[in-house]
Design a protein around this motif. Structure first.
Motif, short mmCIF file in Angstrom:
data_model
loop_
_atom_site.label_atom_id
_atom_site.label_comp_id
_atom_site.label_asym_id
_atom_site.label_seq_id
_atom_site.Cartn_x
_atom_site.Cartn_y
_atom_site.Cartn_z
N ARG A 111 47.26 41.47 56.00
CA ARG A 111 46.58 42.17 54.91
C ARG A 111 47.56 42.84 53.95
O ARG A 111 47.17 43.30 52.88
CB ARG A 111 45.62 43.22 55.47
CG ARG A 111 44.45 42.64 56.24
CD ARG A 111 43.66 43.72 56.97
NE ARG A 111 42.64 43.15 57.83
CZ ARG A 111 41.39 42.88 57.45
NH1 ARG A 111 41.00 43.19 56.22
NH2 ARG A 111 40.52 42.35 58.29
N LYS B 180 39.83 48.61 53.83
CA LYS B 180 40.09 48.13 52.46
C LYS B 180 40.85 49.20 51.66
O LYS B 180 41.82 48.91 50.97
CB LYS B 180 38.77 47.80 51.77
CG LYS B 180 38.93 47.14 50.39
CD LYS B 180 37.59 47.04 49.68
CE LYS B 180 36.57 46.29 50.49
NZ LYS B 180 36.87 44.86 50.63
N TYR C 184 39.20 36.94 43.80
CA TYR C 184 39.53 37.88 44.88
C TYR C 184 38.36 38.84 45.04
O TYR C 184 38.07 39.61 44.12
CB TYR C 184 40.82 38.63 44.56
CG TYR C 184 41.99 37.71 44.28
CD1 TYR C 184 42.68 37.11 45.33
CD2 TYR C 184 42.38 37.43 42.97
CE1 TYR C 184 43.74 36.24 45.07
CE2 TYR C 184 43.43 36.57 42.72
CZ TYR C 184 44.10 35.98 43.77
OH TYR C 184 45.15 35.12 43.52
N ASP D 16 42.41 42.53 48.35
CA ASP D 16 42.83 41.12 48.20
C ASP D 16 43.59 40.92 46.89
O ASP D 16 44.60 40.21 46.84
CB ASP D 16 41.61 40.19 48.21
CG ASP D 16 40.81 40.30 49.49
OD1 ASP D 16 41.42 40.44 50.57
OD2 ASP D 16 39.56 40.26 49.42
N SER E 162 47.55 39.81 46.33
CA SER E 162 47.98 38.65 45.55
C SER E 162 48.98 39.07 44.47
O SER E 162 49.93 38.34 44.18
CB SER E 162 46.75 37.99 44.89
OG SER E 162 46.22 38.78 43.84
#
Length: 237
Positions: A22, A144, A223, A228, A232
């Motif tokens: 992650r 998250k 995404y 996420d 990236s």
């Protein structure tokens, strides 16, 4: 109590690998105290007995229950995510499940609701990052938020437990004294009317707070989550 409990647990390699993928560092994984749920009944009973021996009362503590009169920990296999307040104190724990047939139900509160000696968990608001910041990103899910905050240089993230779990959100934002809230909710709001309606209700709730400027953060919808997208972006650097 939960902090002491986590000190008695370890993090399995498969769960550490998940967290590394992650974008978290080894140091941040240790700092955040992620731990694996004990995978055997014996291990769960042993954990409860260790805590009892240290003088803790497990009655009414979410996650603990009695089984034929003996205290044990209840919950599915997976890894535990501490949900903290603005002072870093653990309010509750979420489990990232190892196995779940429904992809939108991969996370569950550590709870022993409707079990002997057990109790339900409250849907706590998680705060992570630099609490001195006057700008807070608002998203759903403690893991998250932890990941996105780390990838964004310890940006302040306020994380609700679910799109409909707004209890405590206003109080959390007020207590932080932020002046700007940046909405960073998942991109499935673009295709899911239920999610979109819940986020709109959340938006109205926050916009009622005096002295706070509200904006929405958008990114490439390829995404789903802000974590996420930040991952990236970090990979592209």
């Amino acid at each position: 109590m939960y902090s002491d409990m986590l000190d008695h647990l370890t993090l399995l390699p498969k769960h550490r690998d998940n967290l590394l993928e992650r974008g978290l560092s080894e140091a941040r994984i240790e700092r955040n105290q992620y731990r694996s749920m004990p995978e055997t009944d014996r291990g769960r009973r042993l954990l409860a007995s260790l805590l009892l021996a240290r003088g803790y009362d497990l009655q009414g503590l979410p996650g603990f229950r009695t089984y034929y009169g003996e205290w044990t920990l209840s919950g599915p296999n997976g890894f535990l995510i501490p949900v903290r307040d603005q002072h870093g104190l653990i309010q509750g724990l979420k489990i990232r499940l190892d196995q779940e047939k429904h992809p939108d139900r991969k996370y569950r509160w550590l709870s022993s609701r409707n079990m002997p000696g057990g109790t339900r968990s409250y849907s706590w608001v998680h705060i992570t990052g630099d609490t001195s910041c006057k700008r807070a990103f608002l998203t759903e899910g403690p893991l998250k938020g932890d990941v996105a905050s780390f990838l964004a240089g310890d940006a302040l993230f306020v994380c609700i437990g679910g799109v409909n779990a707004l209890g405590g959100l206003t109080d959390a934002l007020r207590s932080l004294g932020v002046r700007e809230v940046v909405e960073a909710m998942d991109m499935d709001q673009n295709t899911n009317q239920q999610v979109r309606s819940a986020i709109q209700a959340m938006r109205r709730e926050v916009q009622k707070i005096p002295g706070i400027r509200y904006s929405k953060y958008t990114w490439n919808p390829a995404y789903k989550g802000v974590d996420d997208y930040f991952l990236s972006r970090a990979a592209a650097m």
